[in-house]
Write a protein that holds these residues in place. Structure first.
Motif, PDB file in Angstrom:
ATOM      1  N   GLU A   1      46.189  37.851  39.044  1.00  0.00           N
ATOM      2  CA  GLU A   1      46.718  37.703  37.693  1.00  0.00           C
ATOM      3  C   GLU A   1      46.409  38.982  36.911  1.00  0.00           C
ATOM      4  O   GLU A   1      45.242  39.318  36.723  1.00  0.00           O
ATOM      5  N   PHE A   2      47.452  39.678  36.479  1.00  0.00           N
ATOM      6  CA  PHE A   2      47.231  40.924  35.745  1.00  0.00           C
ATOM      7  C   PHE A   2      47.111  40.640  34.254  1.00  0.00           C
ATOM      8  O   PHE A   2      47.920  39.905  33.675  1.00  0.00           O
TER       9      PHE A   2
ATOM     10  N   LEU B   1      42.629  43.832  35.605  1.00  0.00           N
ATOM     11  CA  LEU B   1      42.701  44.217  34.196  1.00  0.00           C
ATOM     12  C   LEU B   1      42.819  45.724  34.038  1.00  0.00           C
ATOM     13  O   LEU B   1      42.150  46.491  34.729  1.00  0.00           O
ATOM     14  N   ASP B   2      43.676  46.144  33.126  1.00  0.00           N
ATOM     15  CA  ASP B   2      43.791  47.559  32.770  1.00  0.00           C
ATOM     16  C   ASP B   2      44.561  47.657  31.462  1.00  0.00           C
ATOM     17  O   ASP B   2      45.266  46.726  31.063  1.00  0.00           O
ATOM     18  N   ALA B   3      44.418  48.838  30.816  1.00  0.00           N
ATOM     19  CA  ALA B   3      45.151  49.089  29.570  1.00  0.00           C
ATOM     20  C   ALA B   3      46.542  49.639  29.851  1.00  0.00           C
ATOM     21  O   ALA B   3      47.337  49.820  28.926  1.00  0.00           O
TER      22      ALA B   3
ATOM     23  N   LYS C   1      34.714  32.088  44.027  1.00  0.00           N
ATOM     24  CA  LYS C   1      34.404  33.047  42.972  1.00  0.00           C
ATOM     25  C   LYS C   1      35.656  33.450  42.212  1.00  0.00           C
ATOM     26  O   LYS C   1      36.755  33.512  42.756  1.00  0.00           O
ATOM     27  N   ILE C   2      35.458  33.746  40.956  1.00  0.00           N
ATOM     28  CA  ILE C   2      36.525  34.283  40.106  1.00  0.00           C
ATOM     29  C   ILE C   2      36.137  35.719  39.780  1.00  0.00           C
ATOM     30  O   ILE C   2      35.145  35.962  39.097  1.00  0.00           O
ATOM     31  N   VAL C   3      36.894  36.664  40.297  1.00  0.00           N
ATOM     32  CA  VAL C   3      36.536  38.085  40.237  1.00  0.00           C
ATOM     33  C   VAL C   3      37.429  38.808  39.239  1.00  0.00           C
ATOM     34  O   VAL C   3      38.665  38.698  39.301  1.00  0.00           O
TER      35      VAL C   3
END
Length: 356
Positions: free
Chosen positions: A47-48, A34-36, A3-5
């Protein structure tokens, strides 16, 4: 291929913990955090991606990485950094709308997990003793994070109707506590003196940070045999605590305030930046809230490691002693209990012989 989460809200403490945990799952091939905001903690081998879910660019992220599982943790009552209430609401509501729109268009997405809150039930004087997942609130939240959560869940239900091929899991967490809490209620509980509503002693439930990460992992994976991880579930530790019990265990004195004056106290605390004493929190500290966790156990197959009391004990140890440390209070009570009625010493007598 595993899976790619994709995990939103990775810069928050809870998001970072989950990113690190899900990487250990042998069924996961890659994790996209992921984030702003750039996180201040490590994310392991994830991976960010620096992106704002309020922007349409989120669709490109899903497509580029062929994401099949989305864990949406960027739904919070507190701003990250210098953002205020407006930024929080935009991220919670508009960000969720953008994310769901992107998920709807993505053919690769097969599972969606959304962090919600038992705040959706509100807090009102005529509430049932215990809320189940299907209980309608007597009074819908009119503002703040509670209203955000109601709106978020509404958008998620719409998405589930439009994409019935996607497994959707909504987790309604009770108040999250632990050694590293991040919520307005935790801020309130760390005040030197706790303002309370005169005549009320609400029942409260808590869920430990570790249990939150555990149940998120269950929700993000394939259902285990005999369980179902699609649907809406209340998540809380066993048992309840009264606010007065919480105050005693923290060693913090309380100041009962008349209900009309509580709003003024909350405004004053927000003005000086001590805590976000919002109207929804005032209602919680007036009427309390307790939810059923039967579906969490029987359908989702999750059993928390920490009870409500154990969760609060962990939080209390992390905050340090208050103005009235419980052990000192206990010793004082024991000394008083040793004194006989009337305040005379155990070895004294009522005889007047030898008084002169």
């Amino acid at each position: 291929m595993g899976k790619i989460v994709l995990v939103t809200g990775a810069a928050r403490q809870l998001g970072g913990r989950f990113v690190r945990r899900i990487q250990r799952d042998p069924g996961v091939d890659r994790v996209i955090a992921l984030d702003a905001v750039t996180p201040g903690h490590r994310l392991g081998d994830a991976e960010f991606v620096l992106a704002d879910i309020r922007q349409s660019a989120i669709a490109r992220v899903l497509a580029e990485h062929s994401v099949d599982t989305v864990v949406h943790l960027d739904v919070s009552a507190k701003a990250l950094g210098a953002g205020g209430r407006t930024a929080v609401k935009e991220t919670n509501v508009i960000g969720t709308m953008q994310l769901l729109g992107a998920c709807q268009k993505s053919p690769s997405v097969r599972r969606l997990v959304v962090k919600s809150s038992t705040n959706v039930y509100g807090s009102a004087p005529r509430d049932p003793a215990v809320f189940t997942e299907t209980t309608s609130p007597k009074s819908l939240p009119s503002g703040g994070f509670a209203k955000d959560a109601v709106e978020v869940e509404g958008y998620v239900r719409g998405f589930a109707r439009r994409r019935p091929d996607v497994a959707v899991c909504v987790l309604r967490f009770a108040n999250i506590l632990g050694p590293e809490p991040d919520s307005p209620l935790a801020d309130y509980l760390t005040l030197p003196v706790l303002p309370t509503v005169l005549g009320y002693d609400p029942r409260l439930q808590f869920v430990h940070e570790d249990d939150v990460v555990d149940v998120l992992e269950i929700a993000a994976g394939e259902p285990r045999r005999g369980t179902l991880n699609s649907g809406t579930f209340n998540i809380a530790g066993d048992g309840v605590l009264l606010l007065s019990q919480c105050a005693r265990r923290l060693g913090r004195p309380t100041v009962p305030v008349l209900l009309p004056a509580v709003t003024w106290v909350g405004t004053a605390l927000r003005t000086i930046g001590m805590t976000d004493f919002a109207p929804e929190q005032i209602r919680l500290l007036t009427h309390g809230r307790v939810v059923s966790t039967v579906q969490m156990r029987e359908t989702l197959g999750f059993r928390p490691r920490f009870t409500t009391a154990e969760t609060f004990a962990e939080f209390a140890r992390s905050t340090g002693p208050g103005l009235l440390p419980p052990e000192r209070v206990d010793r004082a009570v024991e000394r008083l209990a040793e004194l006989p009625l009337g305040g005379t010493r155990p070895d004294s007598t009522h005889s007047t012989h030898g008084a002169r």
